[in-house]
Design an enzyme around this catalytic site. Sequence first.
Site, PDB file in Angstrom:
ATOM      1  N   ARG A1011       0.854  -1.187   0.000  1.00 53.46           N
ATOM      2  CA  ARG A1011       0.000   0.000   0.000  1.00 53.46           C
ATOM      3  C   ARG A1011       0.894   1.243   0.000  1.00 53.46           C
ATOM      4  O   ARG A1011       1.841   1.343   0.789  1.00 53.46           O
ATOM      5  CB  ARG A1011      -0.881  -0.017   1.241  1.00 53.46           C
ATOM      6  CG  ARG A1011      -1.922   1.059   1.264  1.00 53.46           C
ATOM      7  CD  ARG A1011      -2.709   0.972   2.546  1.00 53.46           C
ATOM      8  NE  ARG A1011      -3.495  -0.238   2.641  1.00 53.46           N
ATOM      9  CZ  ARG A1011      -3.890  -0.780   3.805  1.00 53.46           C
ATOM     10  NH1 ARG A1011      -3.536  -0.229   4.949  1.00 53.46           N
ATOM     11  NH2 ARG A1011      -4.619  -1.863   3.826  1.00 53.46           N
ATOM     12  N   ARG A1080      -1.460   6.886   9.549  1.00 52.86           N
ATOM     13  CA  ARG A1080      -1.515   6.376   8.176  1.00 52.86           C
ATOM     14  C   ARG A1080      -1.608   7.524   7.179  1.00 52.86           C
ATOM     15  O   ARG A1080      -1.603   8.696   7.547  1.00 52.86           O
ATOM     16  CB  ARG A1080      -2.738   5.460   8.031  1.00 52.86           C
ATOM     17  CG  ARG A1080      -2.798   4.312   9.025  1.00 52.86           C
ATOM     18  CD  ARG A1080      -1.898   3.205   8.585  1.00 52.86           C
ATOM     19  NE  ARG A1080      -2.054   2.022   9.426  1.00 52.86           N
ATOM     20  CZ  ARG A1080      -2.969   1.054   9.224  1.00 52.86           C
ATOM     21  NH1 ARG A1080      -3.866   1.178   8.271  1.00 52.86           N
ATOM     22  NH2 ARG A1080      -2.987  -0.001  10.004  1.00 52.86           N
ATOM     23  N   LYS A1150      -3.506   1.410  14.911  1.00 58.32           N
ATOM     24  CA  LYS A1150      -3.390   2.330  13.783  1.00 58.32           C
ATOM     25  C   LYS A1150      -4.045   3.672  14.110  1.00 58.32           C
ATOM     26  O   LYS A1150      -4.915   3.753  15.003  1.00 58.32           O
ATOM     27  CB  LYS A1150      -4.039   1.714  12.548  1.00 58.32           C
ATOM     28  CG  LYS A1150      -5.492   1.344  12.711  1.00 58.32           C
ATOM     29  CD  LYS A1150      -5.942   0.581  11.485  1.00 58.32           C
ATOM     30  CE  LYS A1150      -7.268  -0.124  11.725  1.00 58.32           C
ATOM     31  NZ  LYS A1150      -7.645  -1.019  10.647  1.00 58.32           N
ATOM     32  N   LYS A1152      -5.669   7.168  12.093  1.00 58.31           N
ATOM     33  CA  LYS A1152      -6.048   7.640  10.767  1.00 58.31           C
ATOM     34  C   LYS A1152      -6.566   9.076  10.824  1.00 58.31           C
ATOM     35  O   LYS A1152      -7.379   9.402  11.685  1.00 58.31           O
ATOM     36  CB  LYS A1152      -7.149   6.735  10.195  1.00 58.31           C
ATOM     37  CG  LYS A1152      -6.685   5.314   9.964  1.00 58.31           C
ATOM     38  CD  LYS A1152      -7.825   4.448   9.463  1.00 58.31           C
ATOM     39  CE  LYS A1152      -7.330   3.083   9.057  1.00 58.31           C
ATOM     40  NZ  LYS A1152      -8.434   2.221   8.622  1.00 58.31           N
ATOM     41  N   CYS A1371     -14.897  -3.517   0.002  1.00 58.83           N
ATOM     42  CA  CYS A1371     -13.475  -3.742   0.282  1.00 58.83           C
ATOM     43  C   CYS A1371     -12.960  -4.901  -0.561  1.00 58.83           C
ATOM     44  O   CYS A1371     -13.709  -5.525  -1.285  1.00 58.83           O
ATOM     45  CB  CYS A1371     -13.291  -4.047   1.759  1.00 58.83           C
ATOM     46  SG  CYS A1371     -13.840  -5.710   2.172  1.00 58.83           S
ATOM     47  N   CYS A1377      -7.472 -10.954   0.984  1.00 60.68           N
ATOM     48  CA  CYS A1377      -7.463 -10.499   2.363  1.00 60.68           C
ATOM     49  C   CYS A1377      -7.599 -11.682   3.326  1.00 60.68           C
ATOM     50  O   CYS A1377      -8.572 -12.437   3.270  1.00 60.68           O
ATOM     51  CB  CYS A1377      -8.599  -9.508   2.613  1.00 60.68           C
ATOM     52  SG  CYS A1377      -8.604  -9.015   4.340  1.00 60.68           S
ATOM     53  N   CYS A1416     -15.528  -8.521   6.229  1.00 58.20           N
ATOM     54  CA  CYS A1416     -15.447  -8.818   7.657  1.00 58.20           C
ATOM     55  C   CYS A1416     -15.752  -7.527   8.411  1.00 58.20           C
ATOM     56  O   CYS A1416     -15.852  -6.460   7.802  1.00 58.20           O
ATOM     57  CB  CYS A1416     -14.052  -9.357   8.010  1.00 58.20           C
ATOM     58  SG  CYS A1416     -12.824  -8.072   8.255  1.00 58.20           S
ATOM     59  N   CYS A1420     -13.130  -1.903   6.368  1.00 57.90           N
ATOM     60  CA  CYS A1420     -12.280  -1.108   5.473  1.00 57.90           C
ATOM     61  C   CYS A1420     -13.079  -0.194   4.542  1.00 57.90           C
ATOM     62  O   CYS A1420     -12.618   0.882   4.200  1.00 57.90           O
ATOM     63  CB  CYS A1420     -11.373  -2.019   4.653  1.00 57.90           C
ATOM     64  SG  CYS A1420     -10.187  -2.879   5.689  1.00 57.90           S
TER      65      CYS A1420
HETATM   66  S1  SF4 Z   1     -13.044  -5.177   5.688  1.00 57.15           S
HETATM   67 FE1  SF4 Z   1     -12.187  -7.118   6.342  1.00 57.15          FE
HETATM   68  S2  SF4 Z   1     -12.335  -8.385   4.538  1.00 57.15           S
HETATM   69 FE2  SF4 Z   1     -12.536  -6.320   3.831  1.00 57.15          FE
HETATM   70  S3  SF4 Z   1     -10.472  -5.736   3.268  1.00 57.15           S
HETATM   71 FE3  SF4 Z   1     -10.839  -5.027   5.365  1.00 57.15          FE
HETATM   72  S4  SF4 Z   1     -10.018  -6.655   6.623  1.00 57.15           S
HETATM   73 FE4  SF4 Z   1     -10.283  -7.527   4.565  1.00 57.15          FE
END
Ligand code: SF4
Length: 1516
Positions: A1011, A1080, A1150, A1152, A1371, A1377, A1416, A1420
């Site tokens: 990244r 970040r 982290k 942000k 995401c 991931c 998940c 993100c």
């Molecule tokens: S929200 Fe969860 S599944 Fe999606 S990119 Fe972030 S860590 Fe991975």
Amino acid sequence: MASSSILSAGEAIARIAYLSSDVIVSVQPSLSTDSEFSRFLHQYATNKASSLICKGVPEVQSVRHNADPLLSVYQPVRSGKITTVTTSSNILVKSIPHLYRLAQYPVVIHVSLHPAGYPDYGDITSIRNVGFTFLQSISLQEAQDVALTAHALAIRSGKGVIHFFDGANSKSDQPIAHESRELVTKVINTDLARQYQGARSEDSSLYVSEGRPQVRNIGLSGDNARPTADGSLLHAERVSGDASPRDPSSASSSSSDRKNSSSVVSEAESATTVESQAKPVSSEDIDFICDSIWSQMRSHTGRKYSAFNYTGPANADAALFLFGSDPGLFAAEFESATQADFFRHVGLITPVLYRPWLAERLTEALPSSVKKLAVLEQVRRRTTKWGPVLLDLLMSLKASGSQQTPVIVGYQLGYLEYTTITQALSGIFQNLLSPSPIQSLEVGAHEGPKGSLNGQQKEFELSQPKLENAYMKILDQLFGQRLFIANALRSRDAGAQDTAMKASPEYGFGSLLARKEHRRRFVSEVQTVAKTRDFTTDTPQKWLSHWALAATDTTQANKLAPEVIQRLSTDGSPAAYKLLSSKGLFYKESQWLIGSDAWAYDLGNSGIHHVLASGENVNMLIVDSTPYSERAAQDAARRKKDIGLYAMNSATLTSHPWLSTALVMAYLPYNREDDNPLTVLQETKKSVDLGYWPLYRWDPKAAEKGEQAFKLDSERIKQELQEFLRRDNHMSQLMRRHPQFHANLSESYGSEVRKVQKRKAKDAYEALLEGLQGAPMTVLFASDNGNAENLAKRLGRRGKARGLKSMVMAMDDYPLEDLGNEENVVLITSTAGQGEFPQNGRNFWEGVKNGTDLDLVNVSFTVFSLGDSHYWPRKEDKHYYNKPGKDLFARLAALGGKQLVDVGLGDDQDPDGYQTGYQEWEPKLWDVLGVGNVEGLPDEPPPITNEDIKAASNFLRGTIAEGLQDESTGAISAADQQLTKFHGTYMQDDRDLRDERKAQGLEPAYSFMIRCRLPGGVATAQQWQQMDAIATNLGNETMKLTTRQTFQFHGVVKGKLKPAMQGINAALMTTIAACGDVNRNVMCSSLPELSELHRETHECAKKISDHLLPSTTAYHEIWLKDDNNKNVQVAGDAVQDFEPLYGPTYLPRKFKITIAIPPHNDTDVYAHDIGLIAIKGDDGKLQGFNLLAGGGMGVTHNMKKTYPQVGRMFGYVDKDSVHVACEKIMFVQRDNGNRQNRKHARLKYTIDDMGLDVFKAQVEELWGDKFAEPKTFHFDSNIDTFGWQKDEKGLHHFTMFIENGRIEDTADFPMKTGLREIAKVHKGEFRLTGNQHLILSNISEDQLDAMKGMLKQYKLDNTNFSALRLSSSACVAFPTCGLAMAESERYLPELITKLEGVVEEHGLRQDSIVMRMTGCPNGCARPWLAEVAFVGKAYGAYNMYLGGGYHGQRLNKLYRSSIKEEEILGIMRPLLKRYALEREEGERLGDFVVRVGMVKATREGRDFHEDTAEVEEDEE
Ligand code: SF4
């Protein structure tokens, strides 16, 4: 299976086939077009209906009709699978070579005669002698019964059975009931079937052996044995009377005494004869078995069947034997015949058992009164005067020895209309009854009905799938005019009418040889003519001689050709005209043959050999479309990738001149011809990664130049393949030297070695423990996220400390066959997915679950299981809680194991998580093992935490540099994985490939995500090109624009990590602190309409970002210095870094920061640790910021202590001090954040724990300044404004829609290429938005048209999507991931497509609805602020949240848990409709759902879990 009635023969047969098979080969017009059987077969398989034969779900293999379908039958039958084929009749004649072999197996082929209504029965008569038994059905009921007969017969006789029918015959039949399970179970002899399933054939090669011997040993073997009704042996003559299945009084058949049947061995004979060989299956055996089956059917259903079906008067004078369509129509005509009709008082006879043809049964069926017999054969192409059925009848009736055999007259039956049947029958019988009837009259229309059958034939027409276009285009581009594809589908000059024939590579090869010969003749003609004086001038001679010398050289010949043609054209002589009439031959073509599964099959088998053996210079492109599967990998006969090996071998062994040809093996895996290109790419990647499809080039001529002839292009598997080749070579030598090991080495090398490895590891461990005292304790774990593994290891350590001989292993690494010898076994498992075993315990569990020879009577065992009782809130899903552990415990007990202690259950919901349950369970275990009260136990070292790793890392160095140099693995150590995050890279593995690779004993397909740090998301055109090049050359050829406005690369393998980092650095970017426990990338609104304000704010973002950068020099040391730069590579702690802002342990989590410029909240200012709202001064310039702090998205499912939070307002701060204010907030978090519990370490929890006022006061104290009252501001939305905008300076900006931020090329959308080409000429910037879209920024008026043109050219100007799609984001999730629980980026677009219809229907196309999805709960894509959000819970299951604020100001709330697509659509469709109808003026969906009471409004994070629409239950 469903319980309604059956409407078609296809369905009736599909059901029987499904119940009676292990494997069904479903022959289809194409993989995307169903046959009359396949729709049902796939439906049953999808519904996981079970079969009687395989006791599970049979495998349904779809095969195209042109792709040598019966080739697919060998593999299953040889591995003891009961196999069925469902097909149309058009494959039969071409499959004759297979049919001869398959006749020796209990294979059933259900054949639908095509085209239905007027099929060619010649397809059946042509194959009548291949050794199969043939059964015919006519009505719908017969289709069901005869299908069942076919399966029972195949199993009992051990021989192949073909069941054929014309579907049109039963089209108007009344629906019938489903088959009776009881009858099927009774008729199909499952015991015999089991014997087949246990018997694997020795035949391994299609070409080496002629198949199996002509006898079967199951059911029919033994000395003079005859089968009983159920197929078991009977040493006697056939029983008569009641046991006979034939009904002697039947009007439609008659019985006779069959005591003299030649095959029946007398009792006396049987007593004195000993046969050592099993007897072949005879016609009488088949007859006997059929009778038995039909007898069983009759007693169960009352329906009667016999070998020939006769209807009509028992004393008829004449009869009609029909081998063609529509017997029902004939029978009806006969019944309604009047005295005036020629065909009054006649009978109709049709065969049910067509082969073996039993003369005796025919004479039984045909009344002896019949004096004249008309035989109608629906055979299109007659090759002999007498039809095959007529000859059968003649021989049977003549041989019957009867005094008066009937006169037999043959007819060729064409198509009869309903309206012409009477007339046709009159003609038939008038001729039949005449004193000297004419033979072989044709009745009806030979060509069949016009038009009505074309539909069916069209289905079987060959066509080139669109997916192949890419390869065809490459050929076109490479060879242009010179390209000649000899077997092109629509070629006009091939000289044959039949498209399928023209497209076949064999035909193409033949035509190519003719074409080459033609040119050779032309060349010699030119040579001759060049020596004559037949031309007007001397010029043509000179050119022609020149050309003739170069005619075989492609480049030279084609260069000279236009010149020669021009000279000849101006010559005007007859000789010149003659040559010009073939002027195309002056060019040397690039001649190709194409092999394709879809339309040009066979080149992959014997065709390739012919081409190579011919030595002709013919190029071949072979497209393999079979996706990887274990079956495909094992199916040697179909594995086209081996053609390359074959070709290389043949060239090496024979030094054959074919070396001048090109053989291109192209891989295009698809399951259906209409698969989307993305699926094809995924399948390709999978196969390449697994090594199933290695990418290589072999050029024998390269050796002459001193280069390697063989080059492997698959970077990712290079090491593995080389290792394999080395090993394989070693194995070959070993096998040659020690032939006795051959089978072991060649057949199961992988599994044997793995077994040996497991044993060695265990034995070594046992040897190590020899000297120790105490009872042994084997601890086995299955663990995905490390908890169960850590627990197991700790238990092992503690056991050892108590004097036990303990051993710890992953379940799958344990040799299962040793389990019965253990004394004490402790198993620890966590719970994956929907109550499944973790990856490294699945094989163990399968072995324990299915093992029949495991005896654990001497084994004591217990299980501890880890799970989450709240994970599945719905009652019906509760049983998933700790399911693996409970199942394992029950199974071990069932296998006789003695329980040490009861199963222990660890629950994430307990106060200390699973530890609560564990702490109760472990002492019980020590007690029962007698080591509960041991004194003087040593202290256990505390577990290593992230904080320890950071502190010990020497400012983020760890052992990263060493790890990068380790070529033995694609991974880095666990501690380094934590540290590389600070450097902007994560290790991941391709989760799509995990199972496959594990099955192959390979480590996961590791790669890295990188990244970038790109403050404000602004990149120059030059930087864009550099990023593009990195993705192409070092990554997986795609880029992700992230929700934090930066570039992310995936699929970077370890060896390319450093070059990629250096490439990023060369682009004047960095990746430092793009991940990790530091500040970040700082985000900033993209703001296309106000360039000056954007510039100022962006500068501020950059200033904060730079100000808060870590100072460690480790980044430069590890990534940016040359490997040989000894001066810089300083080992150990010789160089001490200093982190003035962070200290050695950096931040607890982290951190942000984001900036939003009202009215756009496109960076979601409420969702970050610090959110800055830019305040514009009266002069229009940036004045300062309102500062929010404590927002954050990460949550853990069902853990109420975790929650998303929106930032709280701290107040206004001037632009010059904002970086200092941010720094001070970071300091307070650094010093007060929770470092013990990473799930409670973010700033949001620190503020909530300390209290807002206390926290703020500490910040102000450190700062020495105070926050002012916040200034007024107003947000409109948090989405992007798509399309063109012009700023105050007259510059143009175009916001384009990049779905979920993925920059990639697809077959029909060259997005990545387009952006690269634009970047080459673009003079402005690329701005990445927080919603993962892209702004082409700062375009001057004079560049505008050019840019618009390019955007259009690459289809990048399209923003005409539904507002729902434009407002969505997802995401990355699968496959890269590691935390993903469900699909996101790959699924959300599909879901939106399914909703767009409703959106359109209710007039919501232009209404923006913010919908987000993540794989998940880490959040993100900031799902908790969306109006509608889906957050992955398990594969295919999502929690649904509703009610977020439209401009990101309010969190949403749980509406439903763990719902799947069907439920999602079931909620969304009516919701959208209701919203369209009931919303108030300007009301957003997020507000609407709150107003109508679907969810309560979430005021802030701490009430996120309160008042959820779905109440979660606390206890099981
Ligand atoms: S929200 Fe969860 S599944 Fe999606 S990119 Fe972030 S860590 Fe991975």
